[in-house]
Write a protein that holds these residues in place. Structure first.
Motif, PDB file in Angstrom:
ATOM      1  N   THR A 157       3.387  18.900   4.621  1.00 12.98           N
ATOM      2  CA  THR A 157       4.484  18.062   5.107  1.00 12.98           C
ATOM      3  C   THR A 157       3.974  16.680   5.464  1.00 12.98           C
ATOM      4  OG1 THR A 157       5.640  19.998   5.939  1.00 12.98           O
ATOM      5  CG2 THR A 157       6.290  17.861   6.848  1.00 12.98           C
ATOM      6  N   SER A 158       2.827  16.603   6.142  1.00 19.36           N
ATOM      7  CA  SER A 158       2.261  15.307   6.516  1.00 19.36           C
ATOM      8  C   SER A 158       1.923  14.484   5.285  1.00 19.36           C
ATOM      9  CB  SER A 158       1.009  15.498   7.376  1.00 19.36           C
ATOM     10  OG  SER A 158       1.351  16.106   8.587  1.00 19.36           O
ATOM     11  N   VAL A 159       1.301  15.096   4.310  1.00 20.48           N
ATOM     12  CA  VAL A 159       0.943  14.380   3.075  1.00 20.48           C
ATOM     13  C   VAL A 159       2.199  13.939   2.354  1.00 20.48           C
ATOM     14  CG1 VAL A 159      -0.101  14.653   0.797  1.00 20.48           C
ATOM     15  CG2 VAL A 159      -1.295  15.478   2.828  1.00 20.48           C
ATOM     16  N   ALA A 160       3.200  14.793   2.273  1.00 19.56           N
ATOM     17  CA  ALA A 160       4.446  14.442   1.593  1.00 19.56           C
ATOM     18  C   ALA A 160       5.131  13.281   2.299  1.00 19.56           C
ATOM     19  CB  ALA A 160       5.376  15.652   1.519  1.00 19.56           C
ATOM     20  N   CYS A 161       5.176  13.308   3.616  1.00 19.90           N
ATOM     21  CA  CYS A 161       5.801  12.217   4.369  1.00 19.90           C
ATOM     22  C   CYS A 161       5.059  10.912   4.134  1.00 19.90           C
ATOM     23  CB  CYS A 161       5.830  12.539   5.860  1.00 19.90           C
ATOM     24  SG  CYS A 161       7.008  13.830   6.293  1.00 19.90           S
ATOM     25  N   TYR A 162       3.726  10.960   4.158  1.00 17.59           N
ATOM     26  CA  TYR A 162       2.940   9.755   3.954  1.00 17.59           C
ATOM     27  C   TYR A 162       3.165   9.211   2.549  1.00 17.59           C
ATOM     28  CZ  TYR A 162      -0.954   6.515   4.149  1.00 17.59           C
ATOM     29  OH  TYR A 162      -1.713   5.380   4.132  1.00 17.59           O
ATOM     30  N   ALA A 163       3.261  10.095   1.579  1.00 17.93           N
ATOM     31  CA  ALA A 163       3.405   9.671   0.193  1.00 17.93           C
ATOM     32  C   ALA A 163       4.736   8.966  -0.055  1.00 17.93           C
ATOM     33  CB  ALA A 163       3.260  10.867  -0.744  1.00 17.93           C
ATOM     34  N   VAL A 164       5.793   9.308   0.677  1.00 15.91           N
ATOM     35  CA  VAL A 164       7.094   8.705   0.426  1.00 15.91           C
ATOM     36  C   VAL A 164       7.364   7.475   1.281  1.00 15.91           C
ATOM     37  CG1 VAL A 164       8.105  10.868  -0.374  1.00 15.91           C
ATOM     38  CG2 VAL A 164       8.341  10.224   2.019  1.00 15.91           C
ATOM     39  N   LEU A 165       6.454   7.130   2.187  1.00 14.78           N
ATOM     40  CA  LEU A 165       6.639   5.900   2.939  1.00 14.78           C
ATOM     41  C   LEU A 165       6.633   4.729   1.965  1.00 14.78           C
ATOM     42  CD1 LEU A 165       4.320   6.305   6.052  1.00 14.78           C
ATOM     43  CD2 LEU A 165       6.787   6.479   5.971  1.00 14.78           C
ATOM     44  N   PRO A 166       7.403   3.701   2.255  1.00 13.92           N
ATOM     45  CA  PRO A 166       7.432   2.552   1.349  1.00 13.92           C
ATOM     46  C   PRO A 166       6.055   1.885   1.312  1.00 13.92           C
ATOM     47  CG  PRO A 166       8.587   2.070   3.396  1.00 13.92           C
ATOM     48  CD  PRO A 166       8.231   3.521   3.426  1.00 13.92           C
ATOM     49  N   ALA A 167       5.387   1.973   0.170  1.00 12.30           N
ATOM     50  CA  ALA A 167       4.004   1.508   0.053  1.00 12.30           C
ATOM     51  C   ALA A 167       3.824   0.041   0.442  1.00 12.30           C
ATOM     52  CB  ALA A 167       3.480   1.777  -1.350  1.00 12.30           C
ATOM     53  N   PRO A 168       4.652  -0.902  -0.025  1.00 17.23           N
ATOM     54  CA  PRO A 168       4.410  -2.299   0.357  1.00 17.23           C
ATOM     55  C   PRO A 168       4.513  -2.531   1.871  1.00 17.23           C
ATOM     56  CG  PRO A 168       5.810  -2.208  -1.580  1.00 17.23           C
ATOM     57  CD  PRO A 168       5.699  -0.799  -1.052  1.00 17.23           C
ATOM     58  N   ALA A 169       5.490  -1.937   2.524  1.00 16.29           N
ATOM     59  CA  ALA A 169       5.623  -2.101   3.974  1.00 16.29           C
ATOM     60  C   ALA A 169       4.454  -1.432   4.693  1.00 16.29           C
ATOM     61  CB  ALA A 169       6.956  -1.535   4.458  1.00 16.29           C
ATOM     62  N   ARG A 170       4.111  -0.220   4.269  1.00 13.18           N
ATOM     63  CA  ARG A 170       2.985   0.502   4.879  1.00 13.18           C
ATOM     64  C   ARG A 170       1.694  -0.286   4.681  1.00 13.18           C
ATOM     65  NH1 ARG A 170       2.151   5.090   1.616  1.00 13.18           N
ATOM     66  NH2 ARG A 170       0.743   3.733   0.497  1.00 13.18           N
ATOM     67  N   ASP A 171       1.478  -0.803   3.474  1.00 14.89           N
ATOM     68  CA  ASP A 171       0.267  -1.569   3.197  1.00 14.89           C
ATOM     69  C   ASP A 171       0.207  -2.843   4.039  1.00 14.89           C
ATOM     70  OD1 ASP A 171      -0.369   0.404   1.379  1.00 14.89           O
ATOM     71  OD2 ASP A 171       0.110  -0.823  -0.388  1.00 14.89           O
ATOM     72  N   ALA A 172       1.343  -3.485   4.245  1.00 12.24           N
ATOM     73  CA  ALA A 172       1.381  -4.696   5.078  1.00 12.24           C
ATOM     74  C   ALA A 172       1.008  -4.366   6.515  1.00 12.24           C
ATOM     75  CB  ALA A 172       2.765  -5.337   5.015  1.00 12.24           C
ATOM     76  N   ALA A 173       1.555  -3.281   7.045  1.00  2.84           N
ATOM     77  CA  ALA A 173       1.225  -2.876   8.420  1.00  2.84           C
ATOM     78  C   ALA A 173      -0.243  -2.480   8.533  1.00  2.84           C
ATOM     79  CB  ALA A 173       2.128  -1.729   8.862  1.00  2.84           C
ATOM     80  N   GLN A 174      -0.744  -1.727   7.549  1.00  3.10           N
ATOM     81  CA  GLN A 174      -2.156  -1.319   7.569  1.00  3.10           C
ATOM     82  C   GLN A 174      -3.075  -2.538   7.457  1.00  3.10           C
ATOM     83  OE1 GLN A 174      -3.372   1.399   8.488  1.00  3.10           O
ATOM     84  NE2 GLN A 174      -2.181   3.127   7.779  1.00  3.10           N
ATOM     85  N   GLY A 175      -2.706  -3.515   6.639  1.00  2.23           N
ATOM     86  CA  GLY A 175      -3.501  -4.731   6.514  1.00  2.23           C
ATOM     87  C   GLY A 175      -3.555  -5.508   7.817  1.00  2.23           C
ATOM     88  N   PHE A 176      -2.409  -5.609   8.473  1.00  6.94           N
ATOM     89  CA  PHE A 176      -2.343  -6.269   9.777  1.00  6.94           C
ATOM     90  C   PHE A 176      -3.283  -5.576  10.764  1.00  6.94           C
ATOM     91  CE2 PHE A 176      -0.516  -6.091  14.046  1.00  6.94           C
ATOM     92  CZ  PHE A 176      -0.440  -7.440  14.385  1.00  6.94           C
ATOM     93  N   LEU A 177      -3.187  -4.251  10.840  1.00 10.20           N
ATOM     94  CA  LEU A 177      -4.026  -3.506  11.781  1.00 10.20           C
ATOM     95  C   LEU A 177      -5.502  -3.595  11.419  1.00 10.20           C
ATOM     96  CD1 LEU A 177      -1.718  -0.424  12.334  1.00 10.20           C
ATOM     97  CD2 LEU A 177      -2.198  -2.270  13.968  1.00 10.20           C
ATOM     98  N   ALA A 178      -5.834  -3.627  10.139  1.00  9.61           N
ATOM     99  CA  ALA A 178      -7.231  -3.782   9.720  1.00  9.61           C
ATOM    100  C   ALA A 178      -7.769  -5.139  10.167  1.00  9.61           C
ATOM    101  CB  ALA A 178      -7.351  -3.631   8.205  1.00  9.61           C
ATOM    102  N   ASP A 179      -6.954  -6.182  10.052  1.00  6.99           N
ATOM    103  CA  ASP A 179      -7.376  -7.507  10.527  1.00  6.99           C
ATOM    104  C   ASP A 179      -7.576  -7.514  12.037  1.00  6.99           C
ATOM    105  OD1 ASP A 179      -7.433  -8.612   7.996  1.00  6.99           O
ATOM    106  OD2 ASP A 179      -5.457  -9.568   8.172  1.00  6.99           O
ATOM    107  N   VAL A 180      -6.706  -6.843  12.772  1.00  7.60           N
ATOM    108  CA  VAL A 180      -6.864  -6.752  14.227  1.00  7.60           C
ATOM    109  C   VAL A 180      -8.168  -6.025  14.552  1.00  7.60           C
ATOM    110  CG1 VAL A 180      -5.934  -5.707  16.341  1.00  7.60           C
ATOM    111  CG2 VAL A 180      -4.412  -6.939  14.772  1.00  7.60           C
ATOM    112  N   ARG A 181      -8.432  -4.894  13.875  1.00  7.86           N
ATOM    113  CA  ARG A 181      -9.688  -4.145  14.113  1.00  7.86           C
ATOM    114  C   ARG A 181     -10.913  -5.012  13.869  1.00  7.86           C
ATOM    115  NH1 ARG A 181      -7.053  -0.003  11.596  1.00  7.86           N
ATOM    116  NH2 ARG A 181      -8.028  -0.395   9.589  1.00  7.86           N
ATOM    117  N   ALA A 182     -10.839  -5.867  12.846  1.00  8.88           N
ATOM    118  CA  ALA A 182     -11.979  -6.710  12.470  1.00  8.88           C
ATOM    119  C   ALA A 182     -12.011  -8.030  13.243  1.00  8.88           C
ATOM    120  CB  ALA A 182     -11.931  -6.994  10.973  1.00  8.88           C
ATOM    121  N   SER A 183     -11.102  -8.192  14.200  1.00  6.94           N
ATOM    122  CA  SER A 183     -10.989  -9.434  14.986  1.00  6.94           C
ATOM    123  C   SER A 183     -10.768 -10.649  14.086  1.00  6.94           C
ATOM    124  CB  SER A 183     -12.224  -9.637  15.871  1.00  6.94           C
ATOM    125  OG  SER A 183     -12.367  -8.561  16.766  1.00  6.94           O
ATOM    126  N   GLN A 184     -10.054 -10.452  13.006  1.00 10.68           N
ATOM    127  CA  GLN A 184      -9.687 -11.533  12.091  1.00 10.68           C
ATOM    128  C   GLN A 184      -8.318 -12.068  12.534  1.00 10.68           C
ATOM    129  OE1 GLN A 184     -11.664 -12.750   9.609  1.00 10.68           O
ATOM    130  NE2 GLN A 184     -13.215 -11.345  10.386  1.00 10.68           N
TER     131      GLN A 184
END
Length: 138
Positions: A23-50
């Motif tokens: 169920t977790s994998v299925a839910c993750y797979a159907v999340l809108p990839a561009p929006a999810r990728d944008a949020a993940q990119g933002f958080l990666a920059d925060v983690r890296a202090s960028q």
């Protein structure tokens, strides 16, 4: 307890675990990839202090009120966001040009719920609001 009951109990437990994982994998797979990728990119920059790069991933309205130094101070006011090591989004709600992703941040203090609201503009998703365990990024 008999051997048969232990085996049956173990089998049921494994089935429940597999169902949860699937169920977790299925839910993750159907999340809108561009929006999810944008949020993940933002958080990666925060983690890296960028800070400048993370700020550029935010909405125009947010950028109008923040420079990189102010953005850094605001992130540091939300300790779990400032110190997170990973994030997973499990749910998404899209309404036209806005998306809300819900998930968890992994921090040294354990997991914390996160919600990220994004807006779609000129073909890209931009972070408009981040709320970590009830504390908004201002």
């Amino acid at each position: 307890m008999s051997r048969a009951l232990r085996i049956a109990g173990l089998g049921c437990g494994l089935l429940a675990l597999l169902a949860t994982c699937a169920t977790s994998v299925a839910c993750y797979a159907v999340l809108p990839a561009p929006a999810r990728d944008a949020a993940q990119g933002f958080l990666a920059d925060v983690r890296a202090s960028q800070w400048q790069s993370a700020l550029q991933r935010t909405s125009a309205a947010y950028q109008r009120d923040h420079d990189a130094a102010r953005f850094q101070r605001e992130v540091e006011r939300v300790p779990r966001l400032a110190r997170h090591t990973d994030a997973t989004f499990m749910n998404a709600t899209i309404d036209g040009e806005t998306a809300v992703l819900d998930g968890v941040l992994v921090t040294p203090d354990g997991e914390a719920p996160i919600a990220v609201e994004l807006e779609h503009d000129a073909g890209y998703w931009y972070v408009d609001l981040v709320v970590v365990q009830g504390a908004p990024l201002e």
